[in-house]
Design an enzyme around this catalytic site. Structure first.
Site, short mmCIF file in Angstrom:
data_model
loop_
_atom_site.label_atom_id
_atom_site.label_comp_id
_atom_site.label_asym_id
_atom_site.label_seq_id
_atom_site.Cartn_x
_atom_site.Cartn_y
_atom_site.Cartn_z
N MET A 27 -3.35 13.48 16.19
CA MET A 27 -2.56 12.50 15.43
C MET A 27 -1.55 11.81 16.36
O MET A 27 -0.60 11.18 15.88
CB MET A 27 -1.86 13.16 14.25
N TYR A 29 1.38 11.10 19.39
CA TYR A 29 2.68 11.60 19.83
C TYR A 29 2.43 12.83 20.70
O TYR A 29 2.89 13.93 20.43
CB TYR A 29 3.62 11.90 18.66
N HIS A 34 -1.64 18.95 23.37
CA HIS A 34 -2.75 18.01 23.26
C HIS A 34 -3.42 17.77 24.63
O HIS A 34 -4.64 17.68 24.73
CB HIS A 34 -2.26 16.64 22.78
N LYS A 146 -2.98 26.82 17.72
CA LYS A 146 -1.72 26.53 17.02
C LYS A 146 -1.96 26.34 15.51
O LYS A 146 -1.17 26.78 14.69
CB LYS A 146 -1.11 25.25 17.63
N GLN A 150 -6.76 25.79 10.39
CA GLN A 150 -7.58 24.59 10.61
C GLN A 150 -8.86 24.95 11.39
O GLN A 150 -9.95 24.47 11.08
CB GLN A 150 -6.76 23.55 11.37
N MET A 181 4.55 24.12 21.09
CA MET A 181 4.68 22.66 21.19
C MET A 181 4.12 22.02 19.93
O MET A 181 3.11 22.46 19.39
CB MET A 181 3.93 22.16 22.40
N ARG A 184 6.13 17.53 15.77
CA ARG A 184 7.25 17.58 14.83
C ARG A 184 8.52 18.19 15.44
O ARG A 184 9.58 18.11 14.83
CB ARG A 184 6.86 18.35 13.56
P1 AMP Z 1 -2.25 17.21 15.85
O1 AMP Z 1 -1.96 15.99 16.65
O2 AMP Z 1 -1.03 17.95 15.41
O3 AMP Z 1 -3.22 16.95 14.72
O4 AMP Z 1 -3.02 18.19 16.81
C1 AMP Z 1 -4.21 17.82 17.44
C2 AMP Z 1 -4.83 19.04 18.08
O5 AMP Z 1 -3.95 19.58 19.04
C3 AMP Z 1 -5.12 20.16 17.05
O6 AMP Z 1 -6.35 20.79 17.38
C4 AMP Z 1 -3.97 21.09 17.29
O7 AMP Z 1 -4.25 22.44 16.94
C5 AMP Z 1 -3.77 20.95 18.78
N1 AMP Z 1 -2.42 21.37 19.15
C6 AMP Z 1 -1.24 20.95 18.61
N2 AMP Z 1 -0.21 21.61 19.17
C7 AMP Z 1 -0.75 22.46 20.06
C8 AMP Z 1 -0.21 23.44 20.96
N3 AMP Z 1 1.10 23.66 21.03
N4 AMP Z 1 -1.06 24.14 21.73
C9 AMP Z 1 -2.41 23.92 21.66
N5 AMP Z 1 -2.97 23.03 20.84
C10 AMP Z 1 -2.17 22.31 20.06
#
Ligand code: AMP
Length: 278
Positions: A27, A29, A34, A146, A150, A181, A184
């Site tokens: 998503m 940011y 990521h 994380k 999901q 990380m 948010r």
């Molecule tokens: P999001 O942008 O929050 O939808 O996350 C996109 C992907 O990045 C998802 O598969 C999350 O689980 C992964 N992700 C987010 N934060 C972390 C983190 N701290 N460590 C590893 N993967 C992450």
């Protein structure tokens, strides 16, 4: 790096790829978590694809969709450094044109934890991920531990719907003090940022108890709750010790266990998790 915003243009680019495709849905940011996924996708495949799409259907009506942090220019600069090959950044109306009426609903495991706290969340997640899989046609798709539930939901969807790809899970990337990380984390003011480390501390406490031989899940949960409650800025949504596959709450830990939690720090809802025993 090629950046495309329409699905038709993406499909056109996809047709020209002959080798394996590693895909990271995000998503935006972007942070080091990521980028770790993007790096893995690049290392293990001929071509890497990252999508940036803040998916409205996975947010509840009172959640932070409108104010979710966005910085596409910075995201693209970061992905360029990772030598990402293809970026898909569709507008909302590209992914959800008027009249759309098909949803992916994974039953069972979505009823617990985040699914119980955020009704409809996983329907939105499963639907957008299924759509992205159909658009990107990845060989491997990369998800972070994380978001542990999901991962369980996506794996179930891929199995149940016979999707032709491999789901890869990457460890949670953390700040030096242990905070996972997250896009948010930007919502946290300096005091809240310090307080937020209590999630990590409570999981370490649980792990310590488990390592000493404690297998009574209720006792471990109570100790975690007591520790979090000592932090005045933190308010527990849930603390769970569950079976890592079914997500059923455990009273006794026999094999491995998924410790997961959602905790408000100030107004920001943070989630984190740790697996005990491989
Ligand atoms: P999001 O942008 O929050 O939808 O996350 C996109 C992907 O990045 C998802 O598969 C999350 O689980 C992964 N992700 C987010 N934060 C972390 C983190 N701290 N460590 C590893 N993967 C992450």
């Amino acid at each position: 790096m090629k950046v495309v915003s329409t699905i038709a243009e993406f499909k056109e680019a996809r047709r020209r790829i002959a080798g394996s495709v590693g895909f990271v849905p995000t998503m935006g940011y972007l942070h080091e978590g990521h980028l770790f996924l993007a790096r893995q996708a690049k290392a293990e495949n001929d071509v890497s694809v990252v999508s940036i799409f803040v998916n409205p259907t996975q947010f509840g009506p009172k959640e932070d969709f409108a104010r979710y942090p966005r910085d596409p220019e910075r995201d693209l600069a970061l992905l360029e450094k990772e030598r990402t090959d293809l970026v898909l950044m569709p507008p909302v109306e590209g992914m959800y044109p008027p009249g759309i009426s098909t949803w992916v609903d994974v039953e069972g495991v979505t009823k617990r934890l985040e699914g119980a706290a955020r009704p409809g969340h996983f329907r939105g997640v499963a639907t957008v991920v299924a759509k992205l899989f159909n658009i990107v046609e990845p060989t491997r798709a990369y998800f972070g531990q994380k978001d542990a539930q999901q991962v369980v939901v996506i794996q179930k969807m891929v199995t149940d719907l016979n999707m032709n790809l491999e789901v890869m899970v990457v460890p949670t990337q953390r700040e030096p003090d242990g905070l996972a990380m997250s896009s948010r984390n930007v919502y946290l003011n300096p005091e809240e940022r310090q307080a937020a480390v209590v999630l990590w501390k409570s999981m370490n406490l649980a792990q310590g108890l488990w390592q000493k031989g404690e297998r009574d899940a209720e006792k471990i949960r109570n100790e975690m709750v007591a520790l979090i409650k000592k932090e005045p800025l933190a308010h527990i949504d849930y603390v769970s010790i569950a079976d890592p596959l079914t997500l059923d709450e455990l009273s006794q830990i026999k094999g491995s266990a998924l410790i997961s939690m959602a905790v408000y720090v100030g107004k920001t809802r943070l989630i984190d998790n740790m697996t005990l025993g491989n």
